[in-house]
Design a protein around this motif. Structure first.
Motif, PDB file in Angstrom:
ATOM      1  N   LEU A 166       0.423  -1.304   0.420  1.00 44.77           N
ATOM      2  CA  LEU A 166       0.318  -0.122   0.288  1.00 44.77           C
ATOM      3  C   LEU A 166       1.238   1.128   0.123  1.00 44.77           C
ATOM      4  N   LYS A 167       0.273   2.087  -1.062  1.00 46.57           N
ATOM      5  CA  LYS A 167       1.649   3.520  -0.728  1.00 46.57           C
ATOM      6  C   LYS A 167       0.475   4.477  -1.460  1.00 46.57           C
ATOM      7  N   PHE A 168       0.613   5.909  -0.126  1.00 48.20           N
ATOM      8  CA  PHE A 168      -0.163   7.032  -0.587  1.00 48.20           C
ATOM      9  C   PHE A 168       0.150   7.645  -1.309  1.00 48.20           C
ATOM     10  N   GLY A 169      -1.043   8.379  -1.682  1.00 52.39           N
ATOM     11  CA  GLY A 169      -2.130   8.472  -2.769  1.00 52.39           C
ATOM     12  C   GLY A 169      -2.022   9.915  -2.910  1.00 52.39           C
ATOM     13  N   ALA A 170      -2.890  10.504  -2.349  1.00 50.25           N
ATOM     14  CA  ALA A 170      -3.149  11.875  -1.877  1.00 50.25           C
ATOM     15  C   ALA A 170      -4.170  11.482  -0.973  1.00 50.25           C
ATOM     16  N   SER A 171      -4.352  13.223  -0.386  1.00 46.63           N
ATOM     17  CA  SER A 171      -5.378  13.801   0.370  1.00 46.63           C
ATOM     18  C   SER A 171      -5.902  15.021   0.122  1.00 46.63           C
ATOM     19  N   GLN A 172      -7.038  14.761   1.358  1.00 46.71           N
ATOM     20  CA  GLN A 172      -7.380  16.195   0.908  1.00 46.71           C
ATOM     21  C   GLN A 172      -8.679  16.469   2.377  1.00 46.71           C
ATOM     22  N   LYS A 173      -8.114  17.984   2.845  1.00 44.91           N
ATOM     23  CA  LYS A 173      -9.075  18.245   4.060  1.00 44.91           C
ATOM     24  C   LYS A 173     -10.370  18.785   3.770  1.00 44.91           C
ATOM     25  N   ALA A 174     -11.749  18.735   4.536  1.00 46.58           N
ATOM     26  CA  ALA A 174     -12.007  19.340   4.239  1.00 46.58           C
ATOM     27  C   ALA A 174     -12.318  20.691   5.101  1.00 46.58           C
TER      28      ALA A 174
END
Length: 489
Positions: free
Chosen positions: A260-268
Motif C-alpha cells: 500500500l502506498k500513499f496517493g493523495a489526501s484532501q482535508k475538508a
C-alpha cells in the motif's frame, strides 16, 4: 359514531369540488381563525400546495391547520418507519414569537405509546393533561408546550404514514369536534401529498447533484493524466458528496507485492491537522485492500479496528468508510472518507460513493499506464538511466536555472575505453552487459540531485547541479578509480 357522521367523514375525503355544503358554519367567535366555508378550505389547500420545499410546505400546513382548528400550536413532523424516529419539519404558534418555540429534538416513537398508536393505526387521538392514564412521554411533550389538550393525526400519503401532526390547546382543556377533525383531516391529506412531493423532488435534485459530481470527476480523467491532479479531483468530489466529512485519502495497492502506498489526501477544512501517509498493518485501509470489500464504520470508538488508533486517542468520535478501488477483480487502491460525527450510511450513499470509487480505480489504471509511457519516453531501455531526450531537457533547464539564480553547475561526458574491441571480441550481448555495469556504477557513485544519462553508444553524460569545476574533477577521478577496480567477468 352515527351513520350520518360516518358518512360525513367519508365524504370529506372526496375531491374538493364536493366540499360545498358539508363544511359547518363558523364557531368560537372572537378568535382570528374560523372553520369557514368550502371556499376558505380550497384557499388553504392551494396555499399548502404552493411551496416547493418540505419545510415551507410543513410551515404553511401548520399555519392553515391552526386557522381551521382554532388551536394554539401545530407541529408537523416526519416519521421514518425504518428507524421509528420522529423529526420536526415545522412548527407554527398562534400570536407567539418564534423564539418561544420549544426545542423539538428527534425522538423514537416507541417511547411514546399514544404517538406510536397513531402512527401505526393511522387514526387520530385526543389526549388531555389531566388524564389519569396519560403516558409520561406524552405528558412531557404537553408540559413542554404548556398544553391542556392535544390532538394527534397521522400524515398519510399513498397509503403510507409519513409523518405526524400534533395540535396543542394551551388556554384551556378542549375536545376537538368531529367538524374540526374532518377539516384538519382534509388539510392533512393535502399536506402529506405536498410533503411527499417536496421530499421526492429534493431527492431527485440531490441525485442530480450527485450525478453532476460524478460527471465532473469523469471529465477530470480526460482533462489530465497526471496522477496527482486526477487524485485530487476525485477527493474533492468525495468531499462534495460528504458534507460532514473531515478528510479523504487515496492509497494505491499492488496486489502482487501486497504493498500500500500513499496517493493523495484532501482535508475538508484548512486546518493544520496531520496527514496520515502510513497505514497500520491491521487497520481499516489494510483490511479493505486485503478483502477487496467496502467497510463502513459508523462508530470508530466501538469498532475493533480502531482500538489503538491515534485518531481515536486524539478525541475523534466520528465515522469512516473505506472503499476498495477495483479494476475487475483486482484491487488497485483504497479510498477512505472520515466524518466528524457518527454517520448512518444508507445504501444510496454507498451506491454514489461506489460510483466515485470506480472513477478513482480508473484514474489509478490510467495514471499507471501514463507513468509507464512517460518513463519509457525518457528512459534508456538497456541501462535504465535517462536517455538522450531526457538529458537535453534537463541540460536546458539547468542552464536556465543557473542563469536565474547565478548557480554554477558542471557537465561531465564519459565514454568507455576500447568498447569496440569488447563487442568485436565477445559479442554485443557481453558489450550490453558492460554498459549496464557502467551505468550502475555511475548511478551509485553520484548524488541524488545529480542527473545521469546514457548519451548514446558507449557515451554517458552527467549534469551536476551547484558543482564547481574542482568538485567535478574530483568526482571524475573517483569514477575512474571505481571503473579501474571493477572486475568485468
Amino acid at each position: 359514531m352515527s351513520a350520518d357522521k360516518k358518512q360525513k367523514k367519508e365524504d370529506i375525503t372526496q375531491p374538493l369540488k364536493s366540499l360545498e355544503g358539508i363544511i359547518p358554519p363558523p364557531q368560537r367567535d372572537g378568535r382570528a381563525a374560523s372553520i369557514g366555508n368550502a371556499s376558505a378550505l380550497l384557499d388553504a389547500v392551494a396555499a399548502i400546495s404552493t411551496p416547493s420545499g418540505t419545510h415551507p410546505v410543513a410551515k404553511e400546513a401548520a399555519r392553515q391547520i391552526i386557522n381551521f382548528s382554532d388551536a394554539d400550536i401545530c407541529a408537523i413532523s416526519r416519521w421514518d418507519a425504518k428507524t421509528n424516529e420522529i423529526t420536526l419539519w415545522a412548527e407554527y404558534r398562534r400570536n407567539q414569537p418564534a423564539s418561544a418555540a420549544v426545542a423539538y429534538l428527534p425522538y423514537n416513537a416507541a417511547e411514546y405509546p399514544t404517538t406510536q398508536k397513531v402512527l401505526l393505526s393511522s387514526q387520530p387521538q385526543q389526549i388531555h393533561i389531566d388524564d389519569l392514564l396519560l403516558d409520561p412521554g406524552e405528558q412531557t411533550i404537553m408540559l413542554a408546550s404548556r398544553a391542556h389538550s392535544m390532538l394527534m393525526l397521522p400524515l398519510v400519503a399513498h397509503n403510507a404514514t409519513i409523518g405526524l401532526i400534533e395540535i396543542f390547546e394551551t388556554k384551556q382543556k378542549r375536545e376537538f369536534s368531529e367538524d374540526h377533525i374532518a377539516n384538519i383531516h382534509v388539510l392533512a391529506q393535502h399536506a402529506a401529498i405536498s410533503l411527499e412531493r417536496a421530499r421526492l423532488l429534493a431527492e431527485a435534485e440531490q441525485r442530480a447533484a450527485e450525478l453532476e459530481v460524478i460527471r465532473q470527476a469523469s471529465l477530470s480523467l480526460t482533462a489530465s493524466l497526471e496522477r496527482e491532479m486526477v487524485f485530487n479531483s476525485i477527493l474533492e468530489s468525495a468531499l462534495r458528496l460528504s458534507p460532514d466529512a473531515l478528510d479523504a485519502y487515496i492509497f494505491t495497492f499492488n496486489e502482487q507485492e501486497n504493498l500500500l502506498k500513499f496517493g493523495a489526501s484532501q482535508k475538508a477544512t484548512r486546518d493544520d491537522g496531520k496527514i496520515f501517509k502510513e497505514v497500520r498493518p491491521i487497520g481499516l485501509t489494510s483490511t479493505v485492500a486485503r478483502t477487496g470489500k467496502i467497510l463502513a464504520v459508523e462508530d470508530v470508538n466501538t469498532h475493533p479496528l480502531f482500538k489503538d488508533s491515534e485518531w481515536v486517542r486524539g478525541g475523534w468520535q466520528g465515522s469512516i468508510i473505506g472503499m476498495p478501488l477495483k479494476s475487475g477483480q483486482e484491487t488497485v487502491g483504497v479510498m477512505n472518507i472520515a466524518y466528524r460525527r457518527r454517520q448512518e450510511f444508507s445504501q444510496d450513499q454507498l451506491r454514489v460513493l461506489g460510483l466515485l470509487a470506480d472513477q478513482a480505480a480508473l484514474a489509478i489504471i490510467n495514471s499507471r499506464l501514463h507513468e509507464i509511457v512517460k518513463h519509457q519516453a525518457i528512459t534508456d531501455q538497456l541501462t535504465g538511466l535517462h536517455n538522450r531526450r531526457a538529458f537535453d531537457h534537463r541540460l536546458e533547464s539547468e542552464i536556465k536555472r543557473s542563469n536565474r539564480y547565478n548557480h554554477k553547475f558542471s557537465l561531465m561526458m564519459i565514454d568507455v575505453d576500447h568498447f569496440k574491441s569488447v563487442n568485436d571480441t565477445y559479442g554485443h550481448l557481453i558489450g550490453d552487459q558492460v554498459l549496464k555495469i557502467v551505468g550502475e556504477k555511475l548511478a551509485s557513485s553520484t548524488r541524488d540531485t545529480d542527473f545521469v544519462a546514457r548519451y548514446g553508444g558507449d557515451e554517458f553524460a552527467l549534469v551536476l547541479p551547484e558543482t564547481t569545476h574542482q568538485q567535478a574533477t574530483m568526482l571524475a577521478a573517483k569514477i575512474s578509480q571505481i571503473m579501474d577496480e571493477e572486475k568485468f567477468t
